[in-house]
Motif scaffolding. Sequence first.
Motif, PDB file in Angstrom:
ATOM      1  N   SER A   1      87.996  62.056  92.849  1.00 41.07           N
ATOM      2  CA  SER A   1      88.407  62.455  91.103  1.00 41.07           C
ATOM      3  C   SER A   1      87.209  61.686  90.381  1.00 41.07           C
ATOM      4  O   SER A   1      86.419  62.226  89.531  1.00 41.07           O
TER       5      SER A   1
ATOM      6  N   ASP B   1      89.702  70.139  90.765  1.00 46.42           N
ATOM      7  CA  ASP B   1      90.209  68.999  91.383  1.00 46.42           C
ATOM      8  C   ASP B   1      91.735  69.202  91.539  1.00 46.42           C
ATOM      9  O   ASP B   1      92.517  69.087  90.599  1.00 46.42           O
ATOM     10  N   GLU B   2      92.098  69.721  92.937  1.00 50.93           N
ATOM     11  CA  GLU B   2      93.415  69.908  93.248  1.00 50.93           C
ATOM     12  C   GLU B   2      93.933  70.853  92.077  1.00 50.93           C
ATOM     13  O   GLU B   2      95.039  70.757  91.855  1.00 50.93           O
TER      14      GLU B   2
HETATM   15 MG   LIG Z   1      91.972  62.558  92.155  1.00 47.73          MG
END
Ligand SMILES: [Mg+2]
Length: 263
Positions: free
Chosen positions: A46, A172-173
């Motif tokens: 991230s 991001d996920e």
């Molecule tokens: Mg992350």
Amino acid sequence: MIELKDIDMTFGIGTPDENHVLNGLSLKVNRGDFITIIGSNGAGKSTLFNVISGKYSPTSGRVIFQEGDVTSQPEYRRARYIGRIFQDPLLGTAGNMSLEDNMVITQKKGFKGLKISLNHQLREKFRKELVQLDMNLENRLSDNVGTLSGGQRQALTLLMTVLSQPEILLLDEHTAALDPKNAAKVLELTCRFIEKYSLTAMMVTHNMQQAIDYGNRLLMLDNGQVIFDVSGEEKKNLTVDLLVKKFHEIRKSDFLSDEALLS
Ligand SMILES: [Mg+2]
Ligand SMILES: Nc1ncnc2c1ncn2[C@@H]1O[C@H](COP(=O)(O)OP(=O)(O)OP(=O)(O)O)[C@@H](O)[C@H]1O
């Protein structure tokens, strides 16, 4: 398209909590790349996105976008060409506004930079776009986004992000907080849009099989460095077992369980 040159990111410099999160990370993202990114918790995935999107300025190193140095360009300026979707389905849209009012934001400013306002033509356009989601949202244009389910809301965020025509899409996920059915649906839409609009995309996932199955290139991040960068045939031939083996080989340690890479 985007190049990271020798990026260091250290938090809490000079404090007891000093944390070197990205360590000399260099990476060239080519136009049309669909890169999947894996790595254990805290590997810096991230943070890498935060540096690309301009949320954080790196401690050292440079971020190059289409041959221009954007290292000190603020996040709101980069948002014009970088689309980002987070794990939390609540983040990409305004819950207290209607679908159509949210979607207007995706429209480029009109003549002389005037804000685009809603009209019949635009509503029809939104309706058509929403049909692609196959969630019956085309009939809910005036409903507040807050009334949508998590899966519907994330699908809407995805559609809106794509419609704003980003040069690069950072995921991001973005399916991790959804139930399996909705996660599969949003992932399928993601791939469809990436292909349809020839997007350049980077997708963080904790699902190694997904990382193998999707995209043309796979990165493994560890301790703020890219420790594995594979594409083409080599990527196609990967298996989860091979990936885990690779991880241990490169790390030259086996104190981390395979679950740690997955978790
Ligand atoms: Mg992350
Ligand atoms: N703003 C910040 N201030 C201080 N430390 C931070 C900050 N942002 C991230 N970190 C630290 O950087 C490290 C990497 O965090 P990051 O969120 O990039 O990991 P990640 O690979 O995305 O992990 P996960 O899979 O859990 O999402 C962690 O140790 C985290 O605590």
